[in-house]
Design an enzyme around this catalytic site. Sequence first.
Site, PDB file in Angstrom:
ATOM      1  CE  LYS A 129      -3.948   1.924   2.621  1.00 10.93           C
ATOM      2  NZ  LYS A 129      -4.790   1.746   3.833  1.00 10.93           N
ATOM      3  CB  SER A 170      -8.348   0.842   5.523  1.00 14.00           C
ATOM      4  OG  SER A 170      -9.107   2.009   5.534  1.00 14.00           O
ATOM      5  CB  SER A 207      -8.097   3.873   2.802  1.00 20.27           C
ATOM      6  OG  SER A 207      -7.239   3.168   3.700  1.00 20.27           O
TER       7      SER A 207
HETATM    8  N1  GLN Z   1     -13.067   4.077   6.194  1.00 18.99           N
HETATM    9  C1  GLN Z   1     -12.513   4.463   7.438  1.00 18.99           C
HETATM   10  C2  GLN Z   1     -12.186   5.920   7.427  1.00 18.99           C
HETATM   11  O1  GLN Z   1     -12.410   6.541   6.447  1.00 18.99           O
HETATM   12  C3  GLN Z   1     -11.311   3.628   7.736  1.00 18.99           C
HETATM   13  C4  GLN Z   1     -10.036   4.186   7.243  1.00 18.99           C
HETATM   14  C5  GLN Z   1      -8.867   3.291   7.504  1.00 18.99           C
HETATM   15  O2  GLN Z   1      -8.988   2.236   8.098  1.00 18.99           O
HETATM   16  N2  GLN Z   1      -7.720   3.764   7.087  1.00 18.99           N
HETATM   17  O3  GLN Z   1     -11.730   6.465   8.364  1.00 18.99           O
END
Ligand code: GLN
Length: 510
Positions: free
Chosen positions: A85, A184, A160
């Site tokens: 990532k 994410s 994400s």
């Molecule tokens: N979707 C969640 C957020 O927007 C999780 C993000 C993540 O785990 N990096 O905060």
Amino acid sequence: MIAVPRDDLLRLSASALADALSAGEVSSVEITQAYLDRIAAVDGAVHAFLHVDTAGALAQAAEVDRRRAVGAAVHALAGVPIAVKDIVATRGMPTTAGSRLLEGWVPPYDATVAARLRTAGLPMLGKTNMDEFAMGSSTEHSAYGPTHNPWDLERIPGGSGGGSAAAVAAFEAPFAIGTDTGGSIRQPGAVTGTVGVKPTYGGVSRYGLVALASSLDQAGPVARTVLDAALLHELIGGHDPMDSTSIAGSPPPVVEAARRADVRGMRIGVVRELGGEGYQPGVRARFDEAVALLVGAGADVVEVSCPHFDYAFAAYYLILPSEASSNLARFDAMRYGLRVWPEHDQAASAEEVMLATREAGFGDEAKRRIILGTYALSSGYYDAYYGSAQKVRTLIARDFARAYEQADVLVSPTAPTTAFRLGDKLDDPIAMYLNDIATIPANLAGVPGLSVPSGLADEDSLPAGFQVLAPAECDDRLYRVGAALEAMLHEQWGGPLLDRAPALVGMSAC
Ligand code: GLN
């Protein structure tokens, strides 16, 4: 030397590739080249990668082949390529965190996770797409355009870390690294039919990850099988003196647990608050069937209640923006990354350059959260917002502790729905945030969580995910349950779920 047909190379799990490498049936250069060809063939449609390092990956592969050829001791996964990532700092390789602010930044050092991959000899195929600074559930907040779900290219791959999950689901990488601050790794896993694990907070070093919310962030594995996730978890996990929150002592025996894959006598707690209204019926149906399979395999099921989980979402969206607004203050146009001069003003002050840079460099979602976080932390509001959210966090940790008196692991659907269409939730931040309703409690309490595919929902024939949660530092339990369920489901399906992904069948393999 090739004893394994090229198409099969892409289909093999990382652990099977490791076996083929150590048996001398295939070389790392052959495997790495097959994946690079696959990326060249399909990534125009999927857009899982922001950067592909063809020369670097092949050089790493050749080096591992050379070491094996002379009989040097190598790590069991040496030569198996991986995708990373784009939030993980990688020496000599661009790292943008999905943001214009870091466009063109090439870190002078490796994150601990990246360093461990390199030392073990895993060729790095490239960096995967993500929502800007890991804020989002669809990868649509990437400054470089969205990633597409390999099951249906019109749909989101989750976020994400949609890039890592899509890369693994589209057979562009055998496995990948993700990060999980509120879901994410797990939510993209659920909607792409892949396995994703958020380790216990502190189980994997955060050194060198671009920080979103430091008390919640955790890196972990994205894979096609539970065993592959365990092998990767073991490789990247364990104490790191460079991260003051890293757990000392011996890490949980995750690989052994994944191989054991036995739930006999285990107490499995179904969380009442994670599964009612708002959960798609097909997702719920696959979840119930999975629970029944675990009972059939000898587990005891109890229903547990975690009443404060209802407030997890609200607490998360105060804590995360607060920490993010503080972490993102470092992007000041002075130290690294983008620098934008106010128009026609070469004599602008540092503050004016900072303002122009942050205005141009951050996307809408990042700005929204910076404003929210700055507000929540401001004097006069701090106690009412941030302070209250921290108290809720304690109550959630207590809910977990009480639930673990009755159960060894807790289970729920990973995400309330299957993959939605690109664009569907982009203008509705709350609808977007709700994708993580079932994954957020684990981050707030620092406990580990795993998502494993549970099947296809009846409504849309898209993948659904089954979440397993365990007490802190008991990550091995996730793998026991995940691997047992996976084995029973594969038997039912006649093979892995990903073999049924329609978009993949339509694409030429190499
Ligand atoms: N979707 C969640 C957020 O927007 C999780 C993000 C993540 O785990 N990096 O905060």
